[in-house]
Structure formats: structure tokens, C-alpha cells
Design a protein around this motif. Structure first.
Motif, PDB file in Angstrom:
ATOM      1  N   ASN A   1     -42.653   9.810   3.061  1.00 19.08           N
ATOM      2  CA  ASN A   1     -41.914  10.966   3.574  1.00 19.08           C
ATOM      3  C   ASN A   1     -42.701  11.589   4.714  1.00 19.08           C
ATOM      4  O   ASN A   1     -43.828  12.029   4.523  1.00 19.08           O
ATOM      5  CB  ASN A   1     -41.675  12.000   2.478  1.00 19.08           C
ATOM      6  N   VAL A   2     -42.080  11.637   5.862  1.00 18.71           N
ATOM      7  CA  VAL A   2     -42.709  12.241   7.033  1.00 18.71           C
ATOM      8  C   VAL A   2     -41.811  13.384   7.475  1.00 18.71           C
ATOM      9  O   VAL A   2     -40.674  13.153   7.895  1.00 18.71           O
ATOM     10  CB  VAL A   2     -42.888  11.215   8.169  1.00 18.71           C
ATOM     11  N   PRO A   3     -42.305  14.624   7.380  1.00 20.81           N
ATOM     12  CA  PRO A   3     -41.462  15.751   7.773  1.00 20.81           C
ATOM     13  C   PRO A   3     -41.201  15.742   9.278  1.00 20.81           C
ATOM     14  O   PRO A   3     -42.071  15.374  10.066  1.00 20.81           O
ATOM     15  CB  PRO A   3     -42.273  16.984   7.366  1.00 20.81           C
ATOM     16  N   THR A   4     -40.007  16.133   9.645  1.00 21.48           N
ATOM     17  CA  THR A   4     -39.651  16.229  11.059  1.00 21.48           C
ATOM     18  C   THR A   4     -40.163  17.556  11.590  1.00 21.48           C
ATOM     19  O   THR A   4     -39.833  18.616  11.043  1.00 21.48           O
ATOM     20  CB  THR A   4     -38.130  16.138  11.237  1.00 21.48           C
ATOM     21  N   PRO A   5     -40.995  17.535  12.621  1.00 21.33           N
ATOM     22  CA  PRO A   5     -41.484  18.799  13.157  1.00 21.33           C
ATOM     23  C   PRO A   5     -40.343  19.585  13.801  1.00 21.33           C
ATOM     24  O   PRO A   5     -39.381  19.017  14.299  1.00 21.33           O
ATOM     25  CB  PRO A   5     -42.521  18.385  14.195  1.00 21.33           C
ATOM     26  N   THR A   6     -40.482  20.901  13.787  1.00 29.71           N
ATOM     27  CA  THR A   6     -39.450  21.730  14.408  1.00 29.71           C
ATOM     28  C   THR A   6     -39.544  21.623  15.925  1.00 29.71           C
ATOM     29  O   THR A   6     -40.633  21.471  16.488  1.00 29.71           O
ATOM     30  CB  THR A   6     -39.616  23.202  13.991  1.00 29.71           C
TER      31      THR A   6
END
Length: 72
Positions: free
Chosen positions: A62-67
């Protein structure tokens, strides 16, 4: 006079172009797409991937999407 005959006889042959057919170009593009897709990583839910070298990745990645930055 000989030069003029030479020009009239051989110039049309020198100016001819070799243009590949549309079918040939489409086949080459299809081959390139198939080759590039076959070397991509499998992203299906049941995929098991092993990285080159000494690292093996297993489980869920899981790689969070940066804002995104706000518009100024």
C-alpha cells in the motif's frame, strides 16, 4: 545529347521511394506493443512478483497517494 538521354532514362528510377504499406506499419506497431506489454509487471489481485536481486516482495503493498499542491 548523351547526358540528356541519361537523365531522361535514369532519373525517374533514382527518385522512386520505398514506402511501407499501412498493413506492414500496423503490424510492426502491434508487435512492439505486444513486446512491451509482455515485459510489464502483473498487477492482478492474485499476482506474486519477485524482484531482481536479493529482495522478495510478498503480501500487500500500500502506497498512499500524496496530496496535490493547491492552486495559487
Amino acid at each position: 545529347m548523351r547526358f540528356l538521354i541519361f537523365i531522361l532514362l535514369f532519373m525517374p528510377l533514382m527518385a522512386s521511394a520505398s514506402i511501407p504499406s499501412t498493413a506492414y506499419v500496423q503490424q510492426q506497431v502491434a508487435n512492439q506493443i505486444a513486446d512491451s506489454v509482455s515485459t510489464k509487471v502483473d498487477t492482478s489481485a492474485t499476482a506474486t512478483q519477485t524482484m531482481a536481486g536479493t529482495y522478495t516482495v510478498s503480501g500487500t503493498f500500500n502506497v498512499p497517494t500524496p496530496t496535490l499542491p493547491t492552486a495559487e
